[in-house]
Write an enzyme that holds these catalytic residues in place. Structure first.
Site, PDB file in Angstrom:
ATOM      1  N   GLU A  54      45.552  -0.218 -87.967  1.00 46.90           N
ATOM      2  CA  GLU A  54      46.855  -0.156 -88.624  1.00 46.90           C
ATOM      3  C   GLU A  54      47.958   0.438 -87.757  1.00 46.90           C
ATOM      4  OE1 GLU A  54      45.870   0.705 -93.112  1.00 46.90           O
ATOM      5  OE2 GLU A  54      44.201   1.301 -91.849  1.00 46.90           O
ATOM      6  N   GLY A  92      38.218 -10.409 -89.685  1.00 43.68           N
ATOM      7  CA  GLY A  92      38.920 -10.968 -88.545  1.00 43.68           C
ATOM      8  C   GLY A  92      39.141  -9.939 -87.461  1.00 43.68           C
ATOM      9  N   GLY A  99      40.494   4.841 -84.979  1.00 40.74           N
ATOM     10  CA  GLY A  99      40.660   3.475 -85.477  1.00 40.74           C
ATOM     11  C   GLY A  99      41.909   2.856 -84.895  1.00 40.74           C
TER      12      GLY A  99
END
Lengths: 352, 751
Positions: free
Chosen positions: B716, B477, B713
Site C-alpha cells: 500500500e 495479483g 510490507g
C-alpha cells in the site's frame, strides 16, 4: 437486455426494407448500440445486421481527386490507410485519438457518425432525458454537467456529440451517402446532425430505414493536408471523450491564409463548424493574434449550460493552439500521442 | 489488531530463494487463460442470479412487479423481503472485527443507490437480467443526502476498524502560538470505488448442511466463519475456494449483501447458483473509499521546524454503518512536532458503507498532509526536501517509541539523487521543456504501518525430498504465492522447485488476511516456522541416530540447505533429507508453524515502512492539460523477499497515486445519489499512456524487531507520498495550488 429480432440481410435494399419497421435499428460494429441495450437505455425490437452487406467496406480514390469510404470500413483501417492518412492527416489523427485499439478495430464509419451522446443521463435509464424519452425532462440541467454543451444547446437538451472522427470531417466538407426506401441521397455532414431545439430525440436527418452507405471527401479537402491538425483535451491520454477538441486546417500561400477550416468537438450536439472564424482568417497573415481573434469569433455565441463555463475559455485557447500547430505544418506522421498537446515523452516512440 | 502470539526467532534461515527476483508462479496460468477464477466454475444444474438494485438512494420500495419477472421464460425465482428465508444472523448485526451491516433483503428500506432490493434467479444469465428489468420497481422517495453540504454530521466513537477518532500529543494552542509561520488549508478527496478487474463473483453449492463457495476472497478462513454464521452452520461445513483473484484492494476482504443473497438463493432452490456483479454494481454494495474534507494547520518556527501539526478530517460514511477513512492519522507518525492533533468527524450520507481500500486513511490523509507540508515549506522559504529533513522524526511522534527500523533518510537521499532533485528552484513557473510546456517537480514522504495478523501453516516433508507447504493465503495479483513459496523453501532448506505450495482454500491452515500490507510477513512467518518445525524434527532424528553422519551433532547444531542437513562445525558431515526419513522408516514428516507479532516488540517499538516519492509533471500553460512525466520512489520496507514482485507492487501503488491525483472520482448525482459514471469508460483510471517512466529504488533495511524474518510490507505504501508529490509538482509548474482531487483542467486554468 430485451428479446429482439435479429436479421442479416443480403443486400442494401433488403436491409432498408427490414429497418423501415418501427423499433428497428441497424447493427454495425455494435460498440455503442450493444452497450446501450445492455444498460437498458434503448430497447430496439429488431436489429438489422449490416456488417456483411456487399460493397460497403472499400476505401476508394475517386476520379475527381476525392475519396470515398464505405460505411462498413473499420475506424482502424481508415486511420492506417497510407493514402488516406496522407491526404487527410487530421482525420487520421482524430481517429487514432478516439476510443481504444480494440474499439477502433470494431467500430465502423457509419456507426461513428451515428454514435449517441455520452451524457450520463441519456445512458442512465432511471434519469429523465428528452433525447431518450421526449417530454420526460432533462436531468443533466441540474446534474453532473461539467462536460456538457456550451454551443447550440437548448432547454430540452445540453448533450454533446462525442465523435472525434466527425470533427475534422465536418471541417473538410465531407458528404454522407444515404440509401433509403425512396432511393439514394447525399447530405453534407455539417447538416447531418441536428441541434436539439425542442426535439432532441431527432439527432440527425435520417428517416426511417435510411442507411448510411458511405462517406465522401471532396477533392479540395486534401488541399489542407500540409496544415491540418486535430487537438483534443481530455482527462486521460486515451479512452476518454473530449472535453473540447478542435480540427483546424489552413491553406497557406506565401504569408497569406488562402483558406481556413475550423470545427469543434465536445461543445455541442453536433460537430461544430465555425464558418465565421474561417472567414476572418481568409486572406490574413497566419499569426497568434489572428488565431486568437478567430477563437473569439468561433465561441462568440457560447454560453454555459451548467458547471461548464470553463469550457468556453478552454475552447478559445484550444482553437488558437490548433491553428498555431496547423500553421507550423502537419507532422510527417501521426504523433505518438495522437491529438495530444504533449508532443512526445521519454521512452515513447515519436510516431503512432 | 487482534491479540498477538509470540514468534520464535531462533534458527531463521534465509537462503537461496528469498531475495531472488523470481517470476510469479501463477503468471503462466493467468496469461494463458488457464487460471480458473470464481466465475469460471460451472457445476451441473447451475442457476444464474442477478441482483436488482435500487435507483434511488433513500426511501422505500413501494412495489416490484414480481409476477412479470417470474413470467419471463427461464426465470426460476424472484427473492424479495417477502419470501426470503430467514438468516441465522440479523444482517444489521456486525460479525467480527471486519464485519459490516449488509443489505440482504431484510426489509423494504432503501439506504443508498445500487442497494440490493431483489434477486432474480434463472436458468440463464440473460433471463435473470431481463427478469430484473421486468421488476420495474416503484419507490417512495425521500430527500437524498449526498454531499458535504447536506449530510448528517456526528462525532464518531471510532474510525476505520475500531481506532480512536482523536489522537493528541502536546499542547496545540501553545504550539500554534509559538509559530512564526502558520499555514492552514483544506483539501477534498472524492469517493473512489475499488473496481478490481475481476468483479465480485460467487458460485454457491449446498450439499445438505455443507456449503461450497467459489469466490475471490482476501481473508479466506475468517470469511468462512462469517459466511457460516449467517447460515447457522459450523465454520468447518463451509469450503471456500479462492485460488485466483483478479484484484481485491480491500473490497474482497469484507462481507457484502449480494454474496449472502447468492448463498441464500442456492439454499432456497436446492441448486448451485452463480452470481457475478456487473461493473455498475461495484459502485455501492461492496465498499469504497469514502470522500473526505481535511483541514490542516501547521505552525513552524523561524528555522522551519514544526511547532504544531493539526489534522482535522471529515470522513463520510453511510446512514446506517460506520467506516470512517482514518485520514488524519496520516499525520501521527511521520514528522516530529511538539504537538500533533489528529481528529475525525463523521458525516452520514445516503451512500453504501465505505470500507478499506488500498491504503485506507493513509492514501487520502497523505494527499492532504504532503500538500500542506509543501505549503509550509514555501512559507518558510525552504526546499520541500530540506523542510522534511528538518522535521525528521527520530522516534514515533505519536507514541514516543523508537522505530523498529527507519531508513527514510536513505530514501530521501537516494530518491533525490536518482531524480536529480538538487538545484530545484523554490519558486514556481521556472522550468519549461523544449516545447514550451511548464515543468514542475514535487515530492512527498511515504509511510505505511507494518502490521501482522495471525496465520498458521503446515509443512510436510516427503520421502522423496520434496515438501508440501500449505496455508490459506490469498494471491490477488500481488504475487503472494511466489513470495510465500520462497519463504517456505528457505524455512525447509529446500530449493524452490522441491516445494509444492498449496493455498487459496479454507480447508488449509488459516493464512490470515491478505490486507494491511501484512500478508507476506504474517503468512510468511507461519510458513517459515512450519519449515523450522520440520527441520528440528528431522535434526532430532539424525543426531540421535548412530548410523547418521550427523550423529552427535546436537551440540554444534546443523544447517539445512538444498535438501541436506550439514554439521555446523564440519561441512563434510551431511545427510540428505531422504536418507534421514528412509532410515527412520518415515514416508513423511509434518511440521506446523504460526505467524504473528511478538507482543513484547509491539509494545516497545513503532513499526512502519517508509519511502520518498519524487514527481515531475508537465502542464500545458494555456490548456491546463497535465501529464506526469517522471516518478521516482525510494522505499525501505525491511527484508525484500522478491524484488521483482516488490517493485511491481510499488509501481502499482504509485500508479494508483497518479490515478488519485489526476483521474479517479465517482460522480454521484446530487439529487438522486446515483453514481453517474459507474463504468470504466466514465470512472477514469489511468491508461498506459498516462504512466511515465517510473523508477523504484528498494532501500536496504534490516529490521530486527518487526518479526523474525525482518519483513514489512509493500502493498500500500506506494500510493502514499505519490499523490502529494504530483499535486506539489503541479504547483511548482504552474503556481496553482489545487486543493481538491482529482486535479482537473479547470482547476488549473481558472486557478
Amino acid at each position: 437486455m430485451n428479446l429482439f429480432e435479429y436479421i442479416r440481410p443480403a443486400s442494401t435494399a433488403e436491409a432498408v426494407t427490414a429497418a423501415s419497421e418501427p423499433g428497428a435499428a441497424y447493427l454495425a460494429g455494435g460498440t455503442n448500440l450493444l452497450d446501450l441495450m445492455k444498460v437498458g437505455a434503448i430497447h430496439p425490437g429488431r436489429l438489422v445486421d449490416v456488417t456483411r452487406l456487399p460493397g460497403l467496406d472499400r476505401i476508394e480514390q475517386l476520379a475527381d481527386g476525392g475519396m470515398r469510404i464505405g460505411a462498413m470500413v473499420r475506424n482502424a483501417d481508415i486511420a492506417r490507410d497510407p493514402i488516406f492518412a496522407k491526404a487527410y492527416p487530421s482525420v487520421a489523427e482524430a481517429l487514432l485519438s478516439g476510443a481504444s485499439p480494440q474499439l477502433r478495430n470494431a467500430a465502423t464509419v457509419g456507426g461513428n457518425l451515428l454514435q449517441r451522446t455520452r451524457c450520463a443521463y441519456f445512458q442512465d435509464a432511471a434519469s429523465a432525458c428528452n433525447r431518450r424519452d421526449p417530454g420526460a425532462g432533462c436531468d443533466a440541467r441540474e446534474g453532473e454537467n461539467r462536460a456538457h454543451a456550451v454551443l447550440g444547446w437548448s432547454q430540452s437538451c445540453i448533450a454533446t456529440h462525442p465523435s472525434d472522427f466527425c470533427v475534422p470531417l465536418v471541417a473538410l466538407d465531407a458528404v454522407v451517402e444515404i440509401e433509403g426506401p425512396n432511393g439514394g441521397r447525399e447530405v453534407p455532414l455539417e447538416e447531418f446532425h441536428l441541434l436539439p431545439g425542442t426535439t432532441p430525440e431527432r439527432e440527425n436527418v435520417l428517416g426511417a430505414g435510411e442507411l448510411i452507405t458511405g462517406l465522401r471527401l471532396p477533392a479540395d479537402a486534401s488541399g489542407f493536408r500540409s496544415h491540418a491538425r486535430y487537438l483534443k483535451l481530455r482527462e486521460r491520454t486515451s479512452f476518454a471523450f473530449a472535453l473540447v477538441s478542435a480540427a483546424a486546417a489552413l491553406r497557406i500561400e506565401g504569408e497569406t491564409i488562402r483558406a481556413a477550416r475550423l470545427a469543434l468537438g465536445g461543445v455541442a450536439a453536433k460537430p461544430w463548424r465555425a464558418r465565421a472564424a474561417e472567414a476572418l482568417l481568409t486572406g490574413a497573415k497566419p499569426d497568434a493574434e489572428i488565431f486568437a481573434g478567430a477563437a473569439e469569433v468561433a465561441l462568440a455565441e457560447a454560453r454555459p449550460s451548467g458547471d461548464n463555463a470553463y469550457k468556453i475559455e478552454l475552447a478559445k485557447r484550444l482553437v488558437k493552439r490548433a491553428f498555431l500547430l496547423a500553421a507550423a505544418g502537419t507532422p510527417e506522421r501521426v504523433p505518438a500521442l495522437p491529438a495530444s498537446v504533449f508532443v512526445s515523452d521519454t521512452g515513447v516512440p515519436t510516431h503512432a | 489488531m487482534p491479540d498477538t502470539i509470540p514468534f520464535r526467532a531462533q534458527n531463521v534461515r534465509m537462503g537461496s530463494s528469498s531475495g531472488q527476483p523470481l517470476t510469479r508462479r501463477d503468471g503462466f496460468l493467468k496469461v494463458t487463460g488457464a487460471a480458473t477464477y470464481a466465475a469460471d466454475n460451472h457445476p451441473e444444474n447451475l442457476l444464474h442470479a442477478v441482483v436488482a438494485v435500487s435507483t434511488i438512494a433513500r426511501g422505500r420500495v413501494a412495489s416490484l412487479d414480481v409476477d412479470a419477472a417470474k413470467a419471463h421464460p427461464g426465470v426460476v425465482e424472484v427473492i424479495t423481503p417477502a419470501n426470503r428465508i430467514p438468516l441465522a444472523l440479523d444482517p444489521d448485526v456486525k460479525v467480527g472485527l471486519f464485519g459490516f451491516r449488509i443489505e440482504a433483503l431484510q426489509d423494504d428500506r432503501v439506504r443508498y443507490a445500487n442497494q440490493p432490493i431483489a434477486l432474480v434467479v434463472a436458468e440463464t444469465l440473460e433471463a435473470a437480467t431481463e427478469g430484473v428489468r421486468l421488476l420495474a420497481p416503484r419507490y417512495d422517495v425521500e430527500q437524498t443526502r449526498i454531499s458535504f453540504g447536506d449530510g448528517e454530521a456526528f462525532e464518531p466513537v471510532a474510525v476505520a476498524f475500531g481506532s480512536p477518532p482523536v489522537a493528541a500529543v502536546g499542547d496545540l494552542g501553545a504550539g500554534l502560538a509559538a509559530a512564526s509561520h502558520r499555514v492552514e488549508a483544506s483539501y477534498v478527496t472524492p469517493a473512489q470505488y475499488h473496481n478490481a478487474m475481476e468483479p465480485h463473483a460467487m458460485v454457491a453449492s449446498w450439499d445438505g448442511d455443507r456449503l461450497t463457495l467459489d469466490t475471490p476472497n482476501q481473508a479466506i478462513v475468517l470469511s468462512r466463519a462469517a459466511f457460516a454464521a449467517y447460515f447457522g452452520i459450523p465454520a468447518e461445513n463451509v469450503l471456500l475456494r479462492s485460488p485466483f483473484l483478479g484484484g481485491g484492494f480491500g473490497s474482497k476482504a469484507i462481507m457484502n449483501g449480494p454474496y449472502i443473497l447468492c448463498i441464500l438463493a442456492a439454499r432456497m432452490l436446492g441448486r448451485p447458483v452463480k452470481m457475478v456483479l456487473p461493473r455498475a454494481q461495484m459502485f455501492g454494495p461492496v465498499g469504497h473509499r469514502g470522500a473526505t474534507r481535511q483541514t490542516l494547520r501547521l505552525g513552524t518556527d523561524a528555522d522551519g521546524r514544526l511547532t504544531a501539526l493539526e489534522h482535522d478530517a471529515v470522513a463520510t460514511t453511510s446512514s446506517f454503518d460506520d467506516f470512517l477513512e482514518p485520514a488524519a492519522n496520516a499525520s501521527l507518525n511521520l514528522y516530529a512536532s511538539p504537538t500533533i492533533v489528529a481528529r475525525h468527524h463523521g458525516l452520514r450520507l445516503d451512500i453504501g458503507t465505505p470500507g478499506p481500500m488500498r491504503a485506507p486513511g493513509e492514501a487520502s490523509g497523505s494527499a492532504a498532509l504532503e500538500s500542506a507540508m509543501d505549503e509550509a515549506a514555501l512559507a518558510c522559504g525552504l526546499d520541500p526536501l530540506e523542510f522534511r529533513l528538518r522535521n525528521y522524526a527520530e522516534n514515533d511522534p505519536a507514541s514516543g517509541k523508537p522505530f523498529s527500523a527507519k531508513s527514510l533518510r536513505e530514501c530521501y537521499a537516494q530518491g533525490a539523487e536518482a531524480f536529480g532533485w538538487a538545484g530545484r528552484a523554490l519558486e514556481p513557473c521556472r522550468m519549461r521543456d523544449e516545447a514550451g510546456q511548464l515543468v514542475g517537480w514535487g515530492m512527498g514522504s511515504a509511510i505505511f504501518h507494518a502490521p501482522m495478523f495471525q496465520a498458521e501453516a503446515r509443512a510436510t516433508l516427503r520421502a522423496d525430498g520434496t515438501a508440501l507447504v500449505e496455508t490459506a493465503g490469498a494471491d490477488m495479483g500481488q504475487g503472494a504465492w511466489t513470495a510465500l513459496a520462497q519463504i517456505a523453501a528457505d524455512g525447509l532448506g529446500l530449493d524452490i522447485d522441491k516445494i509444492e505450495f498449496r493455498s487459496g482454500s479454507s480447508d488449509l491452515p488459516d493464512g490470515g488476511v491478505a490486507g494491511g500490507s501484512g500478508h507476506t510477513a504474517t503468512a510468511g512467518s507461519a510458513l517459515h516456522n512450519a519449515g523450522t518445525d520440520v527441520i528440528s524434527k528431522l535434526t532430532e532424528l539424525a543426531v540421535n541416530d548412530r548410523d547418521s553422519p550427523l550423529f552427535g551433532a546436537g551440540n554444534a547444531g546443523v544447517d539445512a540447505r538444498h535438501g541436506r542437513l550439514y554439521h555446523r562445525d564440519d561441512e563434510a558431515r551431511s545427510e540428505s533429507y531422504q536418507s534421514i526419513l528412509a532410515r527412520a522408516g518415515l514416508t513423511n514428516l509434518e511440521g506446523n508453524g504460526r505467524g504473528g507479532r511478538d507482543p513484547a516488540s509491539a509494545e516497545q517499538r513503532a513499526m512502519f515502512s517508509h519511502g520518498a516519492v519524487f514527481a515531475e509533471v508537465k502542464v500545458d500553460p494555456d490548456l491546463g492539460q497535465v501529464k506526469a512525466t517522471r516518478l521516482v520512489g525510494a522505499f525501505a520496507a525491511g527484508r525484500i523477499i522478491n524484488p521483482k514482485l516488490a517493485r511491481s507492487q510499488l509501481y502499482g501503488g504509485m500508479i494508483w497515486g497518479i490515478s488519485f491525483a489526476l483521474h479517479e472520482e465517482a460522480l454521484h448525482d446530487r439529487r438522486t445519489g446515483r453514481p453517474m459514471n459507474a463504468d470504466l469508460a466514465g470512472y477514469h483510471i489511468p491508461v498506459h499512456a498516462d504512466i511515465p517512466d517510473m523508477e523504484v529504488l528498494l532501500i536496504d533495511e534490516v529490521d530486527p524487531y518487526v518479526n523474525g524474518l525482518g519483513i514489512k510490507g509493500v502493498g500500500e505504501i506506494g500510493i502514499t507520498g505519490t499523490v502529494g508529490a504530483i499535486a506539489n509538482a503541479i504547483w511548482h509548474a504552474t503556481g496553482v495550488r489545487a486543493r481538491r482531487f482529482p486535479i482537473r483542467i479547470e482547476d488549473i486554468i481558472v486557478g
